[in-house]
Motif scaffolding. Structure first.
Motif: not given
Length: 106
Positions: A43, A45, A81, A86, A91
């Motif tokens: 993941t 961001v 993201f 996000w 989150g």
């Protein structure tokens, strides 16, 4: 390349300066030898994803991690993201589904 988790983390931190990065080795959930480092869930961001479509983001990450993807990494789940996306998600990402053992050797 001995520590794939470290390689992924360092490479993505350096290239994409993420505001959030989570790299999870999910190899233990699969039918692979212990310590295989073959299945990862990432993941990330980053402002580098602003204005980019999902496929473009995934291509960016895949190009950065090409060395690992040619060798030990068999599966790479990507959640990419922008900061705005996000925050809208609170989150959160969906957890990976359980492995169904599709590559068992008899």
């Amino acid at each position: 390349m001995t520590n794939i988790h470290e390689f992924i983390t360092t490479t993505l931190n350096t290239a994409l300066q993420p505001v959030h990065l989570q790299v999870v080795d999910e190899s233990y959930q699969h039918n692979v030898p212990e310590g295989a480092q073959s299945h990862f869930n990432v993941t990330i961001v980053s402002s580098h994803f602003d204005g980019k479509r999902l496929i473009q983001r995934h291509r960016m990450v895949n190009e950065l991690l090409a060395e690992a993807l040619q060798g030990p990494v068999h599966a790479l789940a990507l959640h990419t993201f922008t900061l705005d996306e996000w925050e809208k998600r609170g989150g959160q990402v969906q957890p990976s589904p359980a492995c169904l053992g599709g590559s068992k050797l008899d």
